[in-house]
Design an enzyme around this catalytic site. Sequence first.
Site, PDB file in Angstrom:
ATOM      1  N   THR A   1       0.844  -1.188   0.000  1.00  0.00           N
ATOM      2  CA  THR A   1       0.000   0.000   0.000  1.00  0.00           C
ATOM      3  C   THR A   1       0.882   1.241   0.000  1.00  0.00           C
ATOM      4  O   THR A   1       1.917   1.273   0.672  1.00  0.00           O
ATOM      5  CB  THR A   1      -0.950   0.019   1.217  1.00  0.00           C
ATOM      6  OG1 THR A   1      -1.744   1.206   1.183  1.00  0.00           O
ATOM      7  CG2 THR A   1      -0.186  -0.035   2.533  1.00  0.00           C
TER       8      THR A   1
ATOM      9  N   HIS B   1       2.634 -11.454  14.191  1.00  0.00           N
ATOM     10  CA  HIS B   1       3.690 -11.951  15.076  1.00  0.00           C
ATOM     11  C   HIS B   1       3.446 -13.399  15.506  1.00  0.00           C
ATOM     12  O   HIS B   1       4.340 -14.066  16.052  1.00  0.00           O
ATOM     13  CB  HIS B   1       3.800 -11.060  16.311  1.00  0.00           C
ATOM     14  CG  HIS B   1       5.178 -10.990  16.878  1.00  0.00           C
ATOM     15  ND1 HIS B   1       6.179 -11.864  16.518  1.00  0.00           N
ATOM     16  CD2 HIS B   1       5.737 -10.161  17.810  1.00  0.00           C
ATOM     17  CE1 HIS B   1       7.278 -11.590  17.177  1.00  0.00           C
ATOM     18  NE2 HIS B   1       7.036 -10.549  17.973  1.00  0.00           N
TER      19      HIS B   1
END
Length: 482
Positions: A401, A453
């Site tokens: 993006t 994560h």
Amino acid sequence: MRRIFSVDSLRFAIFGFKADIIRAAKQRRADDGIIDETSLDRDARLAYVIPASMAIEVKIPAVGESITSGVVSVWHKKSGEFVNEGEPLFTLETDKVSTEIVAEKAGLLDTKVPEGQEVKIGEVVATIDDSKAKPEEKKAPEAKKAEKPPEKKREPEEKKQQAEPKKKSVEEKEAVAAGADRGRPEPSTPPTRLSPAVRRIIEEEKLEPEKIDGSGRGGRLTKADVLEAAQKRGKADEGTETREAQASVDGRFIRKKMSPLRRKIAQQLVMAQHTAAILTTFNECDMSAVQQLRSKAQEEFTKTNGIKLGLMSFFIKASVEALKAVPVVNGRIDGDDFIQNNFYDIGVAVGTERGLVVPIVRDADKKSFADLERDIADYAARAREGKLKIEDLQGGTFTITNGGVYGSLFATPILNPPQSGILGMHKIMPRPVAADGKVEVRPMMYLALSYDHRAIDGKEAVTFLIKVKECIEDPKKLSLDF
């Protein structure tokens, strides 16, 4: 030996041959479902067998497996208009794409729902009467008939109309019109057969009398007919009025329903925040080498490929190299399993007036810079025109993006589920940096990598981002094909 036939025997043979022919014909007609019948029976059978022309229903089509509803955002044709086969009728806006629905057959359109109303898949939103011909074909004979009366009869009427004062009451106008009509044949058009009460309602409600079916003698419109038509139109407009007029009394705010795409974006973002353990790591890169390469090769690249060499193709190439170096970023979590993707379908976020969409550049590792630029330009154009297909948005292993096009200097992008990573580009800013023991002003860009994560450790995320940085600062590490 010669056989001699008499006249009677010959006549009998001929009649027998005719009888055989008639029996064979009847048998064939019976096999085809045709039976011998009187003229009355035939007329009754034809009235039963040949169905009257039925209006074709326009239904909301299925545009994707997960899409159950949409919004009729714009009607390209109004109710009562003639539409041709293949002509766009309306735009259906869903939580993923906007689709133009076209007419399956030509005919007269009758809409059932107003603009802005949410509809379900399979719901009937309009009908098309294919028995109706184009208005031009019907009006042509009438125009010729209207030209037949001599001009002498029209002159007295025109003089009377010119002599009338501009500000006359409705009753006086109707009296003049009635007096003028006595000297000439009664036209067949409905407006001349309206009673004063019916005409007053039509003028006040701004109705179209030719579109109202009259229940009176000879098809004349009655007061009940026009009142019913006004009531039906009021119900049709009620949906849009309630959606648009929900403003506060003092006008300090307006409440309106979110579009399907906006609702879907909200759901996806909240789901990503609630599901993934999102963490963002940052770095910066010097854009000097890429800018110099672009300015040097731009003219030849544009002349050869018919499209400009942009920045996004460099970052797609750099991301593919980084994904190959750190494969875990190209995977995703599915329940208790981790799926490792060995292909590189890169999503490129595109901002539109309706919201943010992410079309997928398929097999980015196999495409040249020119192919990537063409895909990006094509997706961007179709996204802004609302012509993306559902297949263009499905899949994807990694997303890029670019908030820099809006002036963003620093941001933390949110994951595009179920992907595990997203790269954020930002505005290129001239900043003083230390280079070779001295301070120089270089065009710098901040890079951000948000990652899940749960699947990706910090070491792997930092390694990925450094790999992107190295490829951008030294484009020769990329497979340059221009």
